[in-house]
Design a protein around this motif. Structure first.
Motif, mmCIF file in Angstrom:
data_model
loop_
_atom_site.group_PDB
_atom_site.id
_atom_site.type_symbol
_atom_site.label_atom_id
_atom_site.label_comp_id
_atom_site.label_asym_id
_atom_site.label_seq_id
_atom_site.Cartn_x
_atom_site.Cartn_y
_atom_site.Cartn_z
ATOM 1 N N PHE A 214 8.407 -6.441 15.350
ATOM 2 C CA PHE A 214 7.533 -7.139 14.405
ATOM 3 C C PHE A 214 6.144 -7.332 15.002
ATOM 4 O O PHE A 214 5.129 -7.232 14.307
ATOM 5 C CB PHE A 214 8.152 -8.497 14.037
ATOM 6 C CG PHE A 214 7.339 -9.274 13.039
ATOM 7 C CD1 PHE A 214 7.359 -8.945 11.694
ATOM 8 C CD2 PHE A 214 6.550 -10.339 13.452
ATOM 9 C CE1 PHE A 214 6.603 -9.664 10.776
ATOM 10 C CE2 PHE A 214 5.802 -11.061 12.541
ATOM 11 C CZ PHE A 214 5.835 -10.719 11.199
ATOM 12 N N GLU A 215 6.074 -7.569 16.285
ATOM 13 C CA GLU A 215 4.803 -7.862 16.944
ATOM 14 C C GLU A 215 3.897 -6.635 17.023
ATOM 15 O O GLU A 215 2.684 -6.745 16.805
ATOM 16 C CB GLU A 215 5.063 -8.399 18.356
ATOM 17 C CG GLU A 215 3.794 -8.786 19.112
ATOM 18 C CD GLU A 215 4.086 -9.246 20.533
ATOM 19 O OE1 GLU A 215 3.148 -9.720 21.194
ATOM 20 O OE2 GLU A 215 5.249 -9.113 20.972
ATOM 21 N N ASN A 216 4.452 -5.466 17.309
ATOM 22 C CA ASN A 216 3.596 -4.291 17.497
ATOM 23 C C ASN A 216 3.548 -3.368 16.283
ATOM 24 O O ASN A 216 2.852 -2.347 16.312
ATOM 25 C CB ASN A 216 4.057 -3.490 18.722
ATOM 26 C CG ASN A 216 5.484 -2.959 18.584
ATOM 27 O OD1 ASN A 216 6.021 -2.851 17.488
ATOM 28 N ND2 ASN A 216 6.109 -2.644 19.712
ATOM 29 N N PHE A 217 4.283 -3.700 15.215
ATOM 30 C CA PHE A 217 4.382 -2.795 14.079
ATOM 31 C C PHE A 217 3.933 -3.406 12.759
ATOM 32 O O PHE A 217 3.695 -2.678 11.797
ATOM 33 C CB PHE A 217 5.832 -2.310 13.952
ATOM 34 C CG PHE A 217 5.960 -0.934 13.351
ATOM 35 C CD1 PHE A 217 5.164 0.107 13.775
ATOM 36 C CD2 PHE A 217 6.897 -0.677 12.369
ATOM 37 C CE1 PHE A 217 5.281 1.374 13.241
ATOM 38 C CE2 PHE A 217 7.039 0.585 11.824
ATOM 39 C CZ PHE A 217 6.222 1.616 12.262
ATOM 40 N N PHE A 218 3.798 -4.739 12.713
ATOM 41 C CA PHE A 218 3.527 -5.382 11.426
ATOM 42 C C PHE A 218 2.113 -5.109 10.933
ATOM 43 O O PHE A 218 1.901 -4.904 9.735
ATOM 44 C CB PHE A 218 3.753 -6.891 11.535
ATOM 45 C CG PHE A 218 3.526 -7.623 10.243
ATOM 46 C CD1 PHE A 218 4.402 -7.474 9.184
ATOM 47 C CD2 PHE A 218 2.416 -8.448 10.075
ATOM 48 C CE1 PHE A 218 4.203 -8.127 7.980
ATOM 49 C CE2 PHE A 218 2.210 -9.117 8.882
ATOM 50 C CZ PHE A 218 3.097 -8.957 7.828
ATOM 51 N N LEU A 219 1.119 -5.098 11.825
ATOM 52 C CA LEU A 219 -0.267 -4.914 11.384
ATOM 53 C C LEU A 219 -0.510 -3.551 10.737
ATOM 54 O O LEU A 219 -1.133 -3.492 9.670
ATOM 55 C CB LEU A 219 -1.224 -5.137 12.555
ATOM 56 C CG LEU A 219 -1.447 -6.599 12.973
ATOM 57 C CD1 LEU A 219 -2.533 -6.683 14.036
ATOM 58 C CD2 LEU A 219 -1.811 -7.467 11.789
ATOM 59 N N PRO A 220 -0.077 -2.426 11.323
ATOM 60 C CA PRO A 220 -0.272 -1.155 10.606
ATOM 61 C C PRO A 220 0.488 -1.092 9.289
ATOM 62 O O PRO A 220 -0.002 -0.539 8.306
ATOM 63 C CB PRO A 220 0.225 -0.097 11.594
ATOM 64 C CG PRO A 220 1.035 -0.827 12.596
ATOM 65 C CD PRO A 220 0.461 -2.196 12.675
ATOM 66 N N VAL A 221 1.693 -1.657 9.244
ATOM 67 C CA VAL A 221 2.457 -1.687 7.998
ATOM 68 C C VAL A 221 1.725 -2.502 6.944
ATOM 69 O O VAL A 221 1.581 -2.085 5.788
ATOM 70 C CB VAL A 221 3.871 -2.258 8.246
ATOM 71 C CG1 VAL A 221 4.580 -2.531 6.923
ATOM 72 C CG2 VAL A 221 4.694 -1.307 9.096
ATOM 73 N N LEU A 222 1.213 -3.662 7.330
ATOM 74 C CA LEU A 222 0.497 -4.525 6.391
ATOM 75 C C LEU A 222 -0.797 -3.870 5.918
ATOM 76 O O LEU A 222 -1.163 -3.983 4.733
ATOM 77 C CB LEU A 222 0.199 -5.874 7.056
ATOM 78 C CG LEU A 222 -0.534 -6.909 6.197
ATOM 79 C CD1 LEU A 222 0.304 -7.283 4.980
ATOM 80 C CD2 LEU A 222 -0.860 -8.151 7.021
#
Length: 350
Positions: A214-222
């Protein structure tokens, strides 16, 4: 339905051949081949040396023949050189006996997509690896984007003209009008930068290629989900608002059917016909349109590979990427057409 699918498959194959031939023609223009020769040799090569390199590697044949060899429907090229034999179906220079033992056909149909001149590896392994990384990204974007967009659109369409509708519509328009490189930079500055004091997430997604969290993947997904969410929400809102004014909806209300039943059992299915096509069109966009996001967050997926292949004149890799892109576009269109028939039985497949 079976006959319809067969007809569409025939059209898909013809379209795929036309599109891949166009890409093959553009990538095999002589300036690109000359650049390839100088990149693999040296940039001070003379014109004679360039032509010698291209002839040794089968690039000087007529374009239709090269295309047929690349597809695997024509025998692979063979060239006799000073120290042995070279051919499409062998690696490097080999003896005549080794060439005779090699396969005659070796193209895309046979699973031989060639080798990348940049990554020094098989194109099929590179494409499958990068496609898997982008597939993970696409999955979580769809999980976040589609339910959120449908919920926003349905809620706005149910309350057409109200403050709720105006607020949600403004949000949808804003997210669609904001490019990914703008929203991505803003999200990084706010949530991943020490300047704002909110280092909730990591600014890059490099580590997500091996262990997505969640920490390293949420920003590109969002970032990707926000951009695609607005368009789907607007289409859903328009479709829902139109359905809610239909005669059968008014009849259901007069009969005393509860509002929730009207929405869930009568309006929602018809309202999802238009958004369904938009959702299916997101898959080709997610596959090739996430170049900016993958570059911004240093996530080396399919889009990043496309940029590397194009910028480094990696012809075989660029062709492999184009084949996958064409396949995804055509398959999603077929699924969209089939889904249309099931969502709206009034549509005839004939």
């Amino acid at each position: 339905m079976g006959l319809f699918i067969l007809r569409r498959l025939g059209v898909m194959i013809f379209t795929a051949l036309c599109l891949t031939f166009i890409v093959f023609f553009l990538t095999n223009l002589y300036p690109n081949l000359e650049k390839l020769a100088k990149t693999q040799g040296n940039f001070r090569m003379s014109d004679e040396q360039v032509e010698s390199y291209l002839a040794r590697n089968g690039h000087m044949q007529p374009l239709p023949i090269k295309y047929g060899q690349w597809l695997g429907v024509l025998p692979g090229w063979t060239v006799e050189v000073e120290d042995g034999m070279r051919g499409r179906c062998v690696t490097g220079t080999v003896s005549a006996e080794e060439l005779d033992a090699a396969p005659t056909f070796c193209g895309v149909i046979q699973g031989d997509w060639g080798a990348s001149t940049v990554f020094r590896s098989e194109v099929s392994s590179i494409v499958s690896e990068r496609l898997g990384l982008t597939g993970i990204l696409m999955f979580w974007v769809i999980v976040l984007m589609v339910p959120s967009a449908l919920a926003l659109g349905v809620l706005a369409g149910m309350r057409e003209g109200t403050r709720t509708d105006r607020t949600l519509s403004t949000f949808a328009i804003t997210t669609t009008a904001t490019p990914e490189y703008v929203s991505g930079v803003i999200l990084i500055a706010v949530f991943a930068s020490s300047t704002m004091g909110l280092r909730w997430f990591k600014g890059t997604a490099t580590s997500a290629m091996e262990n997505p969290t969640f920490e390293n993947f949420f920003l590109p997904v969002l970032t990707i989900a926000l951009y695609g969410m607005g368009y789907i929400a607007r289409m859903t809102r328009a479709s829902m608002a139109e359905v809610m004014t239909a005669q059968y909806i008014r009849t259901a209300r007069l009969k005393g059917v509860t509002f929730s039943n009207i929405v869930m059992r009568h309006a929602l299915r018809n309202a999802l016909i238009a958004p369904f096509t938009v959702i299916m069109l997101q898959f080709p966009w997610l596959l090739n349109g996430v170049v900016i996001v993958e570059t911004l967050f240093n996530y080396k997926g399919f889009g990043w590979t496309l940029v590397q292949a194009a910028s480094n004149n990696d012809i075989e890799l660029l062709l492999g990427v184009s084949v996958v892109s064409v396949f995804v576009v055509l398959v999603t269109q077929l699924i969209s057409d089939i889904g249309y028939v099931y969502l709206n039985p009034r549509i005839s497949v004939s």
